[in-house]
Scaffold this motif. Structure first.
Motif, PDB file in Angstrom:
ATOM      1  N   GLU A   6       4.251   7.362  -4.488  1.00  0.00           N
ATOM      2  CA  GLU A   6       4.367   7.742  -3.395  1.00  0.00           C
ATOM      3  C   GLU A   6       2.288   7.141  -3.075  1.00  0.00           C
ATOM      4  N   ILE A   7       2.100   7.579  -3.978  1.00  0.00           N
ATOM      5  CA  ILE A   7       0.715   7.098  -3.696  1.00  0.00           C
ATOM      6  C   ILE A   7       0.432   5.638  -3.819  1.00  0.00           C
ATOM      7  N   LYS A  18       2.881   3.703  -3.725  1.00  0.00           N
ATOM      8  CA  LYS A  18       3.055   2.743  -2.551  1.00  0.00           C
ATOM      9  C   LYS A  18       2.467   3.146  -1.778  1.00  0.00           C
ATOM     10  N   ASP A  19       1.324   3.680  -0.630  1.00  0.00           N
ATOM     11  CA  ASP A  19       0.711   3.990  -0.073  1.00  0.00           C
ATOM     12  C   ASP A  19      -0.375   3.081  -0.093  1.00  0.00           C
ATOM     13  N   GLN A  66      -1.370   0.864  -1.850  1.00  0.00           N
ATOM     14  CA  GLN A  66      -0.030  -0.213  -2.654  1.00  0.00           C
ATOM     15  C   GLN A  66      -0.942  -1.041  -3.780  1.00  0.00           C
ATOM     16  N   GLU A  90      -8.332  -2.065   0.347  1.00  0.00           N
ATOM     17  CA  GLU A  90      -8.333  -1.595   1.671  1.00  0.00           C
ATOM     18  C   GLU A  90      -9.346  -2.076   2.693  1.00  0.00           C
TER      19      GLU A  90
END
Ligand code: MYR
Length: 285
Positions: A18-19, A21-22, A24, A138
């Motif tokens: 999940e991390i 994905k979050d 990228q 990011e």
């Protein structure tokens, strides 16, 4: 104009999906091989499945780095998606050929610049670098700015670990220092750490209790210098032990942010079940 930067790591950072994905984060898996069967860790074999399999396997598993082609394919995809740079962050080049494979793949792909970062460690402390790199990308940092930050972080990164016995590490050839062969015979439980990317004994301690007390003392030495720290307890199929240590850290150092992570299949192959580690890092922001 900011460059579009992708962050790549390998499975041994054990960052939850999940991390990844979050933020990228792209992940290339290493492999665990039981006899004739090969598994990509985190994808075809979970950590729980691995430790269960270890208990009954007739032959102990082996590990292998990802094929260069996996990196080539990923870098090509990233170039197609419009990324201009990649920062690829890996477990120590002294214990695995993964970092070198990623760099070689980078030389083979056109249209994207690939920059490597050798963490000189693995697991949770590798993840610290990856997460920081992803957040910086990011926020618009380019590859050079990210690498500068990671190099700075290395100055205050610490990681220590203890194994139940040294046979796994010795068998896999990842232990530096011939004196350890004698150590294993004497059933010493050394605290291990990385020096210039290689695994070496930090201190020889006879009992786990003493080793844990020593780790807390080392953490205290750093924390008492001021600043904010985060720490991670890492375990090989030993959640209760990890929780106990995390609780002790919480009680003794309430201002240190503590997390629990794990030694997954590839690293578990080389350390053996029951191993415990503790890493920490000073926070810069
Ligand atoms: C490969 O086959 O390329 C992978 C080899 C992995 C060797 C792992 C050796 C143990 C690393 C312990 C990390 C502890 C971090 C706190």
């Amino acid at each position: 104009m900011n460059k579009k930067v992708a962050i790549v790591t390998d499975s041994t950072a054990y960052i939850p999906v999940e991390i990844r994905k979050d933020l990228q984060i792209e992940m290339v898996p290493l492999n665990v091989i039981f006899g004739e069967e090969s598994f990509q860790e985190e994808l075809d074999l979970t950590t729980d499945q691995f430790y269960k399999k270890m208990e009954t396997a007739e032959e102990l598993p082996k590990t292998s780095q990802p094929a260069i082609g996996q990196f080539v394919e990923l870098f090509e995809q990233l170039a197609k998606k419009g990324y201009e740079q990649v920062v690829t962050i890996h477990l120590s080049s002294q214990i695995s050929g993964t970092y070198q494979s990623a760099l070689s793949a980078g030389d083979m792909v056109e249209g994207i610049e690939v920059f490597g970062f050798d963490t000189e460690v693995s697991c949770a402390p590798q993840a610290y670098y990856v997460l920081e790199a992803a957040r910086s990308a990011e926020a618009g940092a380019d590859a050079n700015e990210i690498l500068e930050k990671l190099a700075f972080m290395k100055k205050t990164a610490k990681a220590y670990f203890m194994v139940d016995n040294l046979n796994h590490l010795h068998r896999g050839g990842r232990l530096s220092g011939a004196q350890l062969v004698v150590g294993s015979l004497l059933k010493i439980k050394p605290i291990l750490h990385f020096e210039e990317g290689s695994i070496v004994p930090f201190e020889k301690v006879r009992t786990e209790k003493k080793a844990l007390a020593r780790l807390l003392e080392l953490l205290e030495q750093d924390v008492s210098q001021g600043g904010n720290y985060y720490a991670t307890v890492i375990h090989a199929n030993r959640l209760d032990g990890a929780e106990q240590l995390a609780q002790t850290i919480n009680e003794r150092f309430p201002h240190v942010e503590v997390d629990i992570s794990y030694f997954g299949p590839v690293i578990g192959t080389h350390l053996g079940a029951g191993s415990l580690g503790l890493s920490w890092q000073k926070q810069y922001t």
